[in-house]
Design an enzyme around this catalytic site. Structure first.
Site, PDB file in Angstrom:
ATOM      1  N   CYS A   1       0.820  -1.221   0.000  1.00  0.00           N
ATOM      2  CA  CYS A   1       0.000   0.000   0.000  1.00  0.00           C
ATOM      3  C   CYS A   1       0.851   1.267   0.000  1.00  0.00           C
ATOM      4  O   CYS A   1       0.360   2.350  -0.309  1.00  0.00           O
ATOM      5  CB  CYS A   1      -0.948  -0.002   1.191  1.00  0.00           C
ATOM      6  SG  CYS A   1      -2.117  -1.359   1.118  1.00  0.00           S
TER       7      CYS A   1
ATOM      8  N   HIS B   1      -3.401   7.277   1.628  1.00  0.00           N
ATOM      9  CA  HIS B   1      -3.759   5.934   1.156  1.00  0.00           C
ATOM     10  C   HIS B   1      -5.171   5.613   1.640  1.00  0.00           C
ATOM     11  O   HIS B   1      -5.547   5.965   2.765  1.00  0.00           O
ATOM     12  CB  HIS B   1      -2.756   4.930   1.718  1.00  0.00           C
ATOM     13  CG  HIS B   1      -3.164   3.509   1.490  1.00  0.00           C
ATOM     14  ND1 HIS B   1      -3.461   3.024   0.242  1.00  0.00           N
ATOM     15  CD2 HIS B   1      -3.356   2.479   2.367  1.00  0.00           C
ATOM     16  CE1 HIS B   1      -3.806   1.744   0.352  1.00  0.00           C
ATOM     17  NE2 HIS B   1      -3.754   1.400   1.620  1.00  0.00           N
TER      18      HIS B   1
ATOM     19  N   ASN C   1      -9.876  -0.324  -1.299  1.00  0.00           N
ATOM     20  CA  ASN C   1      -8.414  -0.192  -1.185  1.00  0.00           C
ATOM     21  C   ASN C   1      -7.773  -0.827  -2.425  1.00  0.00           C
ATOM     22  O   ASN C   1      -7.758  -2.049  -2.559  1.00  0.00           O
ATOM     23  CB  ASN C   1      -7.958  -0.890   0.094  1.00  0.00           C
ATOM     24  CG  ASN C   1      -6.452  -0.811   0.308  1.00  0.00           C
ATOM     25  OD1 ASN C   1      -5.717  -0.342  -0.556  1.00  0.00           O
ATOM     26  ND2 ASN C   1      -6.002  -1.283   1.466  1.00  0.00           N
TER      27      ASN C   1
END
Ligand code: ACO
Length: 326
Positions: free
Chosen positions: A113, A253, A283
């Site tokens: 990520c 993020h 995500n």
């Protein structure tokens, strides 16, 4: 001192949309649970013939078009991903061929990520070296390829997508101002794909045990993500004598709206200056920040001279922040 500035942004998400209501039919979950715990309402999922290089190629072509340069002008292609098309060749090599970037070399970068932030930092240093003039960075993940759609702990959280940028030397104040990056391998077992690599090569048994899917201890990851992202964001502001008020846009993020809220609260960044699109995309791992940056740019939320803060936390553990003057 040369700075690297972003001269083009683009993103692409696959056409197919999977809503929380679709997931209700697949696992024991509810739209209400997913929305209240994460902020996610839907995610985009690739069609069977699409892979990470296809999403990246669309982004790469758009980046070139917007910048008004040819593929042959690109010196270096960095693809941040944990879901490459293959172990080898790299996704970067496939994209290079697809767009005809005949003068570029490149590589894939695995930062989970935090992959987009790791990619920007890497590109920044190649530009600062003076040797490279046009570097393309794309964060892409086809998370649906490693999601177990029988595991409600993970399958509701992720989506597929890609975002990218071209970086070039800056002849002004604008560009990447600072970065703080971290990694702590202690976090490895809390968020990982156990099988498929050299530790557990694919076998009928490993497939039966579903070892090729992402596994996580959500609560543990959540705790470390809140602390990691908030700490590093606060530190990069302090290091540059800035406060949350000086930031025109925070692009975090997108893993969980509660992690984003905790970070922006700690840094005193008001809610109207925080980019949130997790409701649309879930995500997308290395995709999130590049997607967010392009959306923000298209919506006129980024202007010349603005301070933009990027922060991420992910598997590894990996985390970090980048401060940009646009
Ligand atoms: N639907 C319904 N119930 C669920 C689901 C689901 N999809 N998933 C888990 N549950 C249940 C659990 O079984 C558990 O039940 P139990 O209490 O009976 O054992 C309960 O819900 C857990 O509830 P909470 O503890 O309240 O859930 P929490 O608030 O911790 O939220 C979540 C879980 C969303 C996974 C959170 O911990 C999280 O976001 N963690 C970060 C994980 C992450 O985003 N990882 C991605 C990569 S890392 C990164 O990008 C930062």
């Amino acid at each position: 001192m040369i700075k690297a500035k972003i001269t083009s942004t683009a993103h692409y998400v696959p056409k197919n949309v999977m809503t929380n209501f679709d997931l209700e039919k697949m696992v024991d979950t509810s739209d209400e649970w997913i929305k209240s715990r994460t902020g996610i309402q839907q995610r985009h999922i690739v069609s069977p013939e699409e892979a990470s290089s296809d999403l990246s190629t669309r982004v790469a072509k758009d980046l070139l078009l917007k910048r008004g340069i040819s593929a042959e002008d690109i010196d270096l292609i960095i693809i941040s991903t944990v879901t490459p098309d293959h172990f080898t060749p790299s996704t970067a090599a496939i994209v290079q061929k697809n767009i005809g970037a005949n003068n570029a070399w490149g590589f894939d970068l695995s930062g989970a990520c935090s992959g987009y932030i790791y990619g920007l930092e890497t590109a920044n240093n190649f530009i600062i070296s003076g040797k490279y003039k046009k570097v393309m960075v794309i964060g892409v993940d086809t998370m649906s390829s490693i999601l177990d759609f029988t595991d409600r702990d993970t399958c509701v959280l992720f989506g597929d997508g890609a975002g990218g940028a071209i970086l070039e030397p800056s002849d002004s104040e604008s560009g990447i101002v600072d970065s703080i990056l971290h990694m702590d391998g202690f976090g490895g077992n809390f968020l990982h794909v156990p099988g498929g690599g050299s530790r557990i090569p694919p076998t009928v048994d490993s497939v039966k045990k579903r070892l090729h899917y992402i596994k996580q201890d959500g609560k543990k990851v959540f705790k470390f993500a809140v602390k990691g992202m908030a700490d590093v964001s606060e530190r990069i502001l302090a290091k540059n004598n800035l406060t949350g008020d000086d930031i025109a846009l925070f692009i975090p993020h997108q893993a969980n709206k509660r992690i984003i809220d905790a970070t922006s609260d700690r840094c005193n960044i008001s809610k109207d200056k925080v980019l949130i699109n997790i409701n649309h995309y879930g995500n997308t791992t290395a995709g999130t920040i590049g997607i967010g940056m392009n959306e923000a740019f298209n919506e006129g939320r980024i202007k010349g001279g603005d301070y933009i803060l990027l922060s991420a936390f992910g598997a590894g553990f990996t985390w970090g922040s980048i401060l940009i003057k646009w």
